[in-house]
Design an enzyme around this catalytic site. Structure first.
Site, PDB file in Angstrom:
ATOM      1  N   TYR A 143       0.837  -1.201   0.000  1.00 21.76           N
ATOM      2  CA  TYR A 143       0.000   0.000   0.000  1.00 21.76           C
ATOM      3  C   TYR A 143       0.877   1.258   0.000  1.00 21.76           C
ATOM      4  CZ  TYR A 143      -3.732   3.199   1.571  1.00 21.76           C
ATOM      5  OH  TYR A 143      -4.630   4.232   1.688  1.00 21.76           O
ATOM      6  N   ASP A 144       1.808   1.316   0.966  1.00 20.34           N
ATOM      7  CA  ASP A 144       2.618   2.538   1.137  1.00 20.34           C
ATOM      8  C   ASP A 144       3.442   2.830  -0.121  1.00 20.34           C
ATOM      9  OD1 ASP A 144       1.666   1.891   3.631  1.00 20.34           O
ATOM     10  OD2 ASP A 144       3.553   2.171   4.686  1.00 20.34           O
ATOM     11  N   VAL A 185      -9.895   0.755  12.354  1.00 19.78           N
ATOM     12  CA  VAL A 185     -10.110   0.833  13.791  1.00 19.78           C
ATOM     13  C   VAL A 185     -11.473   1.425  14.171  1.00 19.78           C
ATOM     14  CG1 VAL A 185      -8.910   3.078  14.121  1.00 19.78           C
ATOM     15  CG2 VAL A 185      -8.978   1.403  15.968  1.00 19.78           C
ATOM     16  N   ASN A 188     -14.187  -1.179  13.305  1.00 17.80           N
ATOM     17  CA  ASN A 188     -14.054  -2.331  14.209  1.00 17.80           C
ATOM     18  C   ASN A 188     -14.598  -2.023  15.603  1.00 17.80           C
ATOM     19  OD1 ASN A 188     -12.897  -4.179  12.513  1.00 17.80           O
ATOM     20  ND2 ASN A 188     -11.016  -4.426  13.697  1.00 17.80           N
ATOM     21  N   PHE A 189     -14.151  -0.917  16.183  1.00 18.40           N
ATOM     22  CA  PHE A 189     -14.540  -0.612  17.570  1.00 18.40           C
ATOM     23  C   PHE A 189     -16.047  -0.372  17.680  1.00 18.40           C
ATOM     24  CE2 PHE A 189     -10.168   1.130  19.238  1.00 18.40           C
ATOM     25  CZ  PHE A 189      -9.616  -0.117  19.052  1.00 18.40           C
ATOM     26  N   ARG A 209      -3.530   8.177  16.282  1.00 16.94           N
ATOM     27  CA  ARG A 209      -4.034   8.523  14.949  1.00 16.94           C
ATOM     28  C   ARG A 209      -4.834   9.819  15.100  1.00 16.94           C
ATOM     29  NH1 ARG A 209      -1.049   4.899  14.149  1.00 16.94           N
ATOM     30  NH2 ARG A 209      -1.254   3.098  12.752  1.00 16.94           N
ATOM     31  N   PRO A 271       2.403   2.206  12.418  1.00 10.57           N
ATOM     32  CA  PRO A 271       2.979   3.504  12.786  1.00 10.57           C
ATOM     33  C   PRO A 271       2.620   3.904  14.215  1.00 10.57           C
ATOM     34  CG  PRO A 271       1.991   3.622  10.609  1.00 10.57           C
ATOM     35  CD  PRO A 271       1.583   2.294  11.193  1.00 10.57           C
ATOM     36  N   ARG A 274       0.728   9.669  14.376  1.00 10.10           N
ATOM     37  CA  ARG A 274       0.339  10.273  13.099  1.00 10.10           C
ATOM     38  C   ARG A 274      -0.512  11.509  13.358  1.00 10.10           C
ATOM     39  NH1 ARG A 274      -2.465   6.155   9.511  1.00 10.10           N
ATOM     40  NH2 ARG A 274      -0.465   5.274   8.970  1.00 10.10           N
TER      41      ARG A 274
HETATM   42  P1  NAD Z   1     -12.704   2.014   0.198  1.00  9.04           P
HETATM   43  O1  NAD Z   1     -12.034   0.687   0.274  1.00  9.04           O
HETATM   44  O2  NAD Z   1     -14.017   2.178   0.876  1.00  9.04           O
HETATM   45  O3  NAD Z   1     -12.888   2.473  -1.310  1.00  9.04           O
HETATM   46  C1  NAD Z   1     -12.038   2.076  -2.355  1.00  9.04           C
HETATM   47  C2  NAD Z   1     -12.881   1.796  -3.574  1.00  9.04           C
HETATM   48  O4  NAD Z   1     -12.016   1.417  -4.661  1.00  9.04           O
HETATM   49  C3  NAD Z   1     -13.856   0.638  -3.374  1.00  9.04           C
HETATM   50  O5  NAD Z   1     -15.128   0.981  -3.871  1.00  9.04           O
HETATM   51  C4  NAD Z   1     -13.238  -0.507  -4.179  1.00  9.04           C
HETATM   52  O6  NAD Z   1     -14.176  -1.455  -4.629  1.00  9.04           O
HETATM   53  C5  NAD Z   1     -12.561   0.259  -5.295  1.00  9.04           C
HETATM   54  N1  NAD Z   1     -11.456  -0.482  -5.911  1.00  9.04           N
HETATM   55  C6  NAD Z   1     -10.437  -1.127  -5.299  1.00  9.04           C
HETATM   56  N2  NAD Z   1      -9.618  -1.694  -6.187  1.00  9.04           N
HETATM   57  C7  NAD Z   1     -10.127  -1.398  -7.425  1.00  9.04           C
HETATM   58  C8  NAD Z   1      -9.744  -1.709  -8.751  1.00  9.04           C
HETATM   59  N3  NAD Z   1      -8.639  -2.439  -9.005  1.00  9.04           N
HETATM   60  N4  NAD Z   1     -10.516  -1.254  -9.769  1.00  9.04           N
HETATM   61  C9  NAD Z   1     -11.630  -0.517  -9.524  1.00  9.04           C
HETATM   62  N5  NAD Z   1     -12.055  -0.193  -8.288  1.00  9.04           N
HETATM   63  C10 NAD Z   1     -11.300  -0.628  -7.244  1.00  9.04           C
HETATM   64  O7  NAD Z   1     -11.652   3.091   0.768  1.00  9.04           O
HETATM   65  P2  NAD Z   1     -11.816   4.637   1.087  1.00  9.04           P
HETATM   66  O8  NAD Z   1     -11.587   4.806   2.530  1.00  9.04           O
HETATM   67  O9  NAD Z   1     -13.043   5.175   0.464  1.00  9.04           O
HETATM   68  O10 NAD Z   1     -10.534   5.214   0.341  1.00  9.04           O
HETATM   69  C11 NAD Z   1     -10.633   5.845  -0.920  1.00  9.04           C
HETATM   70  C12 NAD Z   1      -9.245   6.283  -1.350  1.00  9.04           C
HETATM   71  O11 NAD Z   1      -8.695   7.178  -0.384  1.00  9.04           O
HETATM   72  C13 NAD Z   1      -8.250   5.128  -1.480  1.00  9.04           C
HETATM   73  O12 NAD Z   1      -7.420   5.352  -2.583  1.00  9.04           O
HETATM   74  C14 NAD Z   1      -7.454   5.206  -0.194  1.00  9.04           C
HETATM   75  O13 NAD Z   1      -6.151   4.687  -0.356  1.00  9.04           O
HETATM   76  C15 NAD Z   1      -7.438   6.702   0.065  1.00  9.04           C
HETATM   77  N6  NAD Z   1      -7.260   6.997   1.502  1.00  9.04           N
HETATM   78  C16 NAD Z   1      -8.271   6.780   2.386  1.00  9.04           C
HETATM   79  C17 NAD Z   1      -8.066   7.017   3.739  1.00  9.04           C
HETATM   80  C18 NAD Z   1      -9.145   6.814   4.765  1.00  9.04           C
HETATM   81  O14 NAD Z   1      -8.858   6.965   5.962  1.00  9.04           O
HETATM   82  N7  NAD Z   1     -10.357   6.500   4.420  1.00  9.04           N
HETATM   83  C19 NAD Z   1      -6.807   7.473   4.175  1.00  9.04           C
HETATM   84  C20 NAD Z   1      -5.806   7.667   3.232  1.00  9.04           C
HETATM   85  C21 NAD Z   1      -6.039   7.437   1.886  1.00  9.04           C
HETATM   86  N1  UDP Z   2      -6.276  -1.054  15.559  1.00 11.55           N
HETATM   87  C1  UDP Z   2      -6.646  -1.621  16.768  1.00 11.55           C
HETATM   88  N2  UDP Z   2      -7.697  -2.492  16.787  1.00 11.55           N
HETATM   89  C2  UDP Z   2      -8.411  -2.800  15.677  1.00 11.55           C
HETATM   90  C3  UDP Z   2      -8.048  -2.209  14.435  1.00 11.55           C
HETATM   91  C4  UDP Z   2      -6.963  -1.344  14.420  1.00 11.55           C
HETATM   92  O1  UDP Z   2      -6.028  -1.375  17.820  1.00 11.55           O
HETATM   93  O2  UDP Z   2      -9.362  -3.588  15.780  1.00 11.55           O
HETATM   94  C5  UDP Z   2      -5.161  -0.098  15.547  1.00 11.55           C
HETATM   95  C6  UDP Z   2      -4.078  -0.391  14.515  1.00 11.55           C
HETATM   96  O3  UDP Z   2      -3.109  -1.266  15.049  1.00 11.55           O
HETATM   97  C7  UDP Z   2      -3.522   0.996  14.261  1.00 11.55           C
HETATM   98  C8  UDP Z   2      -4.729   1.921  14.427  1.00 11.55           C
HETATM   99  O4  UDP Z   2      -5.671   1.178  15.179  1.00 11.55           O
HETATM  100  O5  UDP Z   2      -2.553   1.335  15.215  1.00 11.55           O
HETATM  101  C9  UDP Z   2      -5.360   2.364  13.119  1.00 11.55           C
HETATM  102  O6  UDP Z   2      -5.594   1.220  12.338  1.00 11.55           O
HETATM  103  P1  UDP Z   2      -6.370   1.254  10.941  1.00 11.55           P
HETATM  104  O7  UDP Z   2      -6.352  -0.164  10.437  1.00 11.55           O
HETATM  105  O8  UDP Z   2      -7.681   1.904  11.115  1.00 11.55           O
HETATM  106  O9  UDP Z   2      -5.521   2.212   9.998  1.00 11.55           O
HETATM  107  P2  UDP Z   2      -3.983   2.605   9.802  1.00 11.55           P
HETATM  108  O10 UDP Z   2      -3.932   4.022  10.241  1.00 11.55           O
HETATM  109  O11 UDP Z   2      -3.093   1.740  10.664  1.00 11.55           O
HETATM  110  O12 UDP Z   2      -3.743   2.394   8.354  1.00 11.55           O
END
Ligand code: NAD
Ligand code: UDP
Length: 314
Positions: A143-144, A185, A188-189, A209, A271, A274
Site C-alpha cells: 500500500y505505502d 479501527v 471495528n470498535f 491517529r 505507525p 500520526r
Molecule cells: P474504500 O475501500 O471504501 O474504497 C475504495 C474503492 O475502490 C472501493 O469501492 C473498491 O471497490 C474500489 N477499488 C479497489 N480496487 C479497485 C480496482 N482495481 N478497480 C476498480 N475499483 C477498485 O476506501 P476509502 O476509505 O473510500 O478510500 C478511498 C481512497 O482514499 C483510497 O485510494 C485510499 O487509499 C485513500 N485513503 C483513504 C483514507 C481513509 O482513511 N479512508 C486514508 C488515506 C487514503
Molecule cells: N487497531 C486496533 N484495533 C483494531 C483495528 C486497528 O487497535 O481492531 C489499531 C491499529 O493497530 C492501528 C490503528 O488502530 O494502530 C489504526 O488502524 P487502521 O487499520 O484503522 O488504519 P492505519 O492508520 O493503521 O492504516
C-alpha cells in the site's frame, strides 16, 4: 462538469459522488466492488446524472470527462494485505491508466494519496516536505510504496506531459458508508461495541491517529481540486490526535456498551504516531476540519447501528 471517480462506490467515493451530484455535475463512477458496495450508491443509481461502470482500473478505460478523482484502492490494512500484489497493481496501473486518460482528454486529475507515504514518521506532526520513514519490504509496503509510486507518476506526468494534477495526502478518515467488516479501527470498535463484543486494541493502544470526519474530508477534496494555486502534495486531515486506547474508551462511552477492552498483538510496522500538519491546507484552501471526534462519531455510530439492525455485516 463530467467528473469521473475511480473507486466511486467506496466509502469516500460515495460521499464525493453524492456531493458532486448535489452541485449539479455529472458523475461517472468506475469500481470493481472489491471493497465498495452497491448499498453506498443505491440512491444515486436512479439519478440520470450518475453512471456506474463496473470495471477494474488495472485495465485501461476511456471516458470523456473534465475532471478525474482517482480513489480506487483498498484502504484498510486487512483488505490491502488480502492480495498485496493486486494492491500494488491497483495503485500503480490504476494511476497510469487514470493519468493516460487525463492526458488524452485534458482533464484535471486528483490523486487520493495517504499519510502512509510518511510510514512510521520520525517527524511529528508530519509536514508535506517530510520524505517519510517507510519500510519497502514489510506487510504494509504494498500500500505505502504503491501510493508513493503513484505520487511519483503524477509528478512525472505533470513534468513530462503537462497533466494538470492535484495530490492530496489523506489522514485517517471515518464516517457513514464505511464497510462494517473492513477491519479499520473506527469501524471495528463501533461494530464490536454495538454487538457487545470485546474491543480489540492492538498492542498497548498508545499508538496515535488523527481522525477526520468524511464531510470535512470531501470539502477539502473539492476546495483543493477547484483551486489553481497548488498541485500539492497537500495534507488533508484533522490534527486532533488520540491514542487508540482513548478511541476505544470514547466508543464504549458513546455507545453505552458493556464491551470490555482486550489487547491483541500489534501488527508489524504499525505507525506509532500520526498527525497532519495542515498549515498549507489552512493557508491555500482556507480549509480546516469542523467536526470534533465526538461530533463525527455520533452519525457514524447511528449508521452502523442501522446497518447491523438490518443484518448487514459486509
Ligand atoms: P474504500 O475501500 O471504501 O474504497 C475504495 C474503492 O475502490 C472501493 O469501492 C473498491 O471497490 C474500489 N477499488 C479497489 N480496487 C479497485 C480496482 N482495481 N478497480 C476498480 N475499483 C477498485 O476506501 P476509502 O476509505 O473510500 O478510500 C478511498 C481512497 O482514499 C483510497 O485510494 C485510499 O487509499 C485513500 N485513503 C483513504 C483514507 C481513509 O482513511 N479512508 C486514508 C488515506 C487514503
Ligand atoms: N487497531 C486496533 N484495533 C483494531 C483495528 C486497528 O487497535 O481492531 C489499531 C491499529 O493497530 C492501528 C490503528 O488502530 O494502530 C489504526 O488502524 P487502521 O487499520 O484503522 O488504519 P492505519 O492508520 O493503521 O492504516
Amino acid at each position: 462538469m463530467r467528473i469521473l471517480i475511480t473507486g466511486g462506490a467506496g466509502f469516500l467515493g460515495s460521499h464525493l459522488s453524492k456531493r458532486l451530484l448535489e452541485e449539479g455535475h455529472e458523475v461517472i463512477c468506475i469500481d470493481n466492488f472489491f471493497t465498495g458496495n452497491k448499498r453506498n450508491i443505491q440512491a444515486m443509481l436512479e439519478n440520470p446524472n450518475f453512471e456506474l461502470i463496473d470495471h477494474d482500473v488495472i485495465d485501461p478505460f476511456k471516458v470523456e470527462c473534465d475532471q478525474i478523482y482517482n480513489l480506487a484502492c483498498p484502504a484498510s490494512p486487512v483488505h490491502y494485505q488480502y492480495n498485496a500484489i493486486k494492491t500494488i497493481k491497483t495503485s500503480v496501473m490504476g494511476a497510469i491508466n487514470s493519468l493516460g486518460l487525463a492526458k488524452r482528454v485534458n482533464a484535471r486529475i486528483f490523486q487520493a494519496s495517504t499519510s502512509e507515504v510518511y510510514g512510521d514518521p520520525s517527524v511529528h506532526p508530519q509536514p508535506e516536505a517530510y520524505w517519510g520513514n517507510v519500510n519497502p519490504v514489510g506487510i504494509r509496503s504494498c500500500y505505502d510504496e504503491g501510493k508513493r509510486c503513484a505520487e511519483t507518476l503524477f509528478m512525472d506526468y505533470r513534468r513530462q506531459n503537462g497533466v494538470d494534477i492535484r495530490i492530496a495526502r489523506i489522514f485517517n478518515t471515518y464516517g457513514p458508508n464505511m464497510c462494517p467488516g473492513d477491519g479499520r479501527v473506527v469501524s471495528n470498535f463501533i461494530v464490536q461495541a454495538l454487538k457487545g463484543q470485546n474491543i480489540t486494541v492492538y498492542g498497548e493502544g498508545q499508538q496515535t491517529r488523527s481522525f477526520c470526519y468524511c464531510d470535512d474530508m470531501i470539502e477539502g477534496f473539492i476546495r483543493f481540486m477547484d483551486q489553481g494555486e497548488t498541485e500539492g502534495p497537500i495534507n488533508i486531515g484533522n490534527p486532533s490526535e488520540f491514542t487508540i486506547l482513548e478511541l476505544a474508551e470514547k466508543v464504549i462511552k458513546m455507545t453505552g456498551s458493556q464491551s470490555k477492552i482486550i489487547h491483541e498483538a500489534l501488527p508489524s510496522d504499525d505507525p506509532k504516531q500520526r498527525q497532519p500538519d495542515i498549515t498549507q491546507a489552512r493557508k491555500v484552501l482556507g480549509w480546516e476540519p469542523k467536526y470534533s471526534l465526538d461530533e463525527g462519531l455520533k452519525p457514524t455510530i447511528a449508521y452502523f447501528d442501522k446497518l447491523l439492525a438490518a443484518g448487514e455485516s459486509h
